[in-house]
Design a protein around this motif. Sequence first.
Motif, PDB file in Angstrom:
ATOM      1  N   GLY A 118     -15.656  44.900  63.277  1.00  0.00           N
ATOM      2  CA  GLY A 118     -14.511  45.602  63.841  1.00  0.00           C
ATOM      3  C   GLY A 118     -13.409  45.787  62.810  1.00  0.00           C
ATOM      4  O   GLY A 118     -13.599  45.588  61.614  1.00  0.00           O
ATOM      5  N   ALA A 119     -12.245  46.178  63.292  1.00  0.00           N
ATOM      6  CA  ALA A 119     -11.138  46.527  62.403  1.00  0.00           C
ATOM      7  C   ALA A 119     -10.628  45.308  61.646  1.00  0.00           C
ATOM      8  O   ALA A 119     -10.446  44.237  62.218  1.00  0.00           O
ATOM      9  N   LEU A 120     -10.423  45.482  60.359  1.00  0.00           N
ATOM     10  CA  LEU A 120      -9.870  44.446  59.498  1.00  0.00           C
ATOM     11  C   LEU A 120      -8.667  45.020  58.760  1.00  0.00           C
ATOM     12  O   LEU A 120      -8.610  46.212  58.491  1.00  0.00           O
ATOM     13  N   PRO A 148     -11.068  37.649  49.785  1.00  0.00           N
ATOM     14  CA  PRO A 148      -9.715  37.370  49.285  1.00  0.00           C
ATOM     15  C   PRO A 148      -9.129  38.599  48.605  1.00  0.00           C
ATOM     16  O   PRO A 148      -9.805  39.251  47.797  1.00  0.00           O
ATOM     17  N   GLN A 149      -7.914  38.936  48.938  1.00  0.00           N
ATOM     18  CA  GLN A 149      -7.265  40.100  48.341  1.00  0.00           C
ATOM     19  C   GLN A 149      -5.764  40.006  48.546  1.00  0.00           C
ATOM     20  O   GLN A 149      -5.282  39.187  49.342  1.00  0.00           O
ATOM     21  N   ASP A 150      -5.048  40.840  47.819  1.00  0.00           N
ATOM     22  CA  ASP A 150      -3.595  40.864  47.959  1.00  0.00           C
ATOM     23  C   ASP A 150      -3.215  41.438  49.321  1.00  0.00           C
ATOM     24  O   ASP A 150      -3.768  42.461  49.762  1.00  0.00           O
ATOM     25  N   SER A 176       9.896  42.024  53.389  1.00  0.00           N
ATOM     26  CA  SER A 176       8.802  42.532  52.560  1.00  0.00           C
ATOM     27  C   SER A 176       8.339  41.423  51.624  1.00  0.00           C
ATOM     28  O   SER A 176       9.161  40.800  50.944  1.00  0.00           O
ATOM     29  N   ARG A 177       7.012  41.164  51.636  1.00  0.00           N
ATOM     30  CA  ARG A 177       6.501  40.092  50.780  1.00  0.00           C
ATOM     31  C   ARG A 177       5.035  40.346  50.447  1.00  0.00           C
ATOM     32  O   ARG A 177       4.283  40.885  51.256  1.00  0.00           O
ATOM     33  N   LYS A 178       4.653  39.926  49.261  1.00  0.00           N
ATOM     34  CA  LYS A 178       3.261  40.010  48.819  1.00  0.00           C
ATOM     35  C   LYS A 178       2.651  38.607  48.833  1.00  0.00           C
ATOM     36  O   LYS A 178       3.245  37.655  48.335  1.00  0.00           O
ATOM     37  N   TYR A 179       1.446  38.495  49.421  1.00  0.00           N
ATOM     38  CA  TYR A 179       0.692  37.245  49.436  1.00  0.00           C
ATOM     39  C   TYR A 179      -0.576  37.467  48.604  1.00  0.00           C
ATOM     40  O   TYR A 179      -1.520  38.138  49.044  1.00  0.00           O
ATOM     41  N   PRO A 180      -0.619  36.945  47.374  1.00  0.00           N
ATOM     42  CA  PRO A 180      -1.729  37.253  46.486  1.00  0.00           C
ATOM     43  C   PRO A 180      -3.025  36.538  46.877  1.00  0.00           C
ATOM     44  O   PRO A 180      -3.008  35.372  47.301  1.00  0.00           O
ATOM     45  N   LYS A 217      -6.023  46.119  50.351  1.00  0.00           N
ATOM     46  CA  LYS A 217      -6.765  47.114  49.602  1.00  0.00           C
ATOM     47  C   LYS A 217      -7.846  47.750  50.475  1.00  0.00           C
ATOM     48  O   LYS A 217      -8.126  48.934  50.376  1.00  0.00           O
ATOM     49  N   ALA A 218      -8.436  46.929  51.389  1.00  0.00           N
ATOM     50  CA  ALA A 218      -9.504  47.440  52.232  1.00  0.00           C
ATOM     51  C   ALA A 218      -8.968  48.306  53.373  1.00  0.00           C
ATOM     52  O   ALA A 218      -9.670  49.157  53.899  1.00  0.00           O
TER      53      ALA A 218
END
Length: 415
Positions: free
Chosen positions: A340-342, A365-367, A383-387, A413-414
């Motif tokens: 299903g949706a990710l 695993p992805q940003d 706003s935040r990035k989780y690497p 990214k996906a």
Amino acid sequence: GMDDLENCAEFCSKFREVILDGHMVDHRQIWQECGINPLYPQAGTWIFDRANWCPGSMVQPHMIELPVKPGTTHTLDIQMQPYVNSGKPSATYSFSSSVFYYTAPWAKNDVSIEDIIAPSSYDEFGRFNPVCMNSRIRIKNNGRKVLESVSIRYNLSHAEPSVYLWEGILDPQHSAEVELPGIFPVSENDQRFIVTLDMPNGTKDEYPYDNSMTSDVKACPVYSSPFVFVLKTNNESHHNAYRITDHTGSIVSEKTLGSLKPSTVYRDTLRLTPGCYEITVTDTAGDGLDFWFNPEGGYGYMRLVDMKGKLVKSFLSDFGSGIRHVLRVEKRAGKLPAGGALPIVEVFPPRNQGIFNIELFNNEPQDVFLKIFTADTSRIIFSRKYPYLKEGSLEVDLTSHLDGTYIIQVLTKAG
């Protein structure tokens, strides 16, 4: 509406009695459990048990048989349990009653099929479908004689029929659910299920025109083994248990009530031989693993993943009293179906005072980029990035912002 003393009429349980000639012939609580509602999840307090109804569910009539003789006179009365409303009354109950007069059934032996519960595509039976084993039907005895046996023939379209001899005691005008054993033949397409009743009490049915019924069958999910059942408990794990069984009812794996720890992830690797299986998760409190009205209960989830941790199936956490998943395992099932949706993004609690968690799941695993907007999307307030994140719980603090509705956006990214 309701009063302030007992939450009457909607949320208080009172009894109702039917009185015939001064004698009570029926007594029951005007109450219904809502945690097994076929329409779920819903907004609001859909899981709360109520006075004889549940949101979106059918209200069933009370059928009461009164033994009277022709030509006689009787007094019939309906009495409700009294209660005192000390405040201004704001709730009323309306009910209707009908009395039908009928003679004894003309047929001695007459049985009918009332419902095919599984397999079925009816929304009313959504919690019991789809299935690949052990179909369930409801039969009724319409004859004068007690029904002690009936032959039941059943099959999927284009498959050889099976025959099951039901034996028991079913009084006239009463119904019973019957489980029909066996695994359905493998099919990737939707089919029809056919049931026919025959030979009630070992003799000819005197009215055979209601002895057959068909239903639509949706194909069961097919998985290859092994795979992993993942369960994360919430803060109230003492309400939960799970069990995995095969078509005979034999237990493959289980965690009994009281054995699960709070806020803990359990991973059960299932190495199953080809066949049909059922996964059942129960909740004795009737509020599932996630219910907005009970934020203290915390958040939990259940999923199926492959041996690499990729999603196979994700389940609703707001499931009330329980959730079941019937599946087929085949040697040549090939690649496990897409899950299903990710990414999976779940917010708990959705109503909060500014501090909440976002439960996140990715196949790889992805940003992960998290943004939170005002309701009109004109301004980004977070706003935040989780690497390099695959899954986890992200805590967010918006207490410095005004009360209101906000929109969450998660980008990977996906997706």
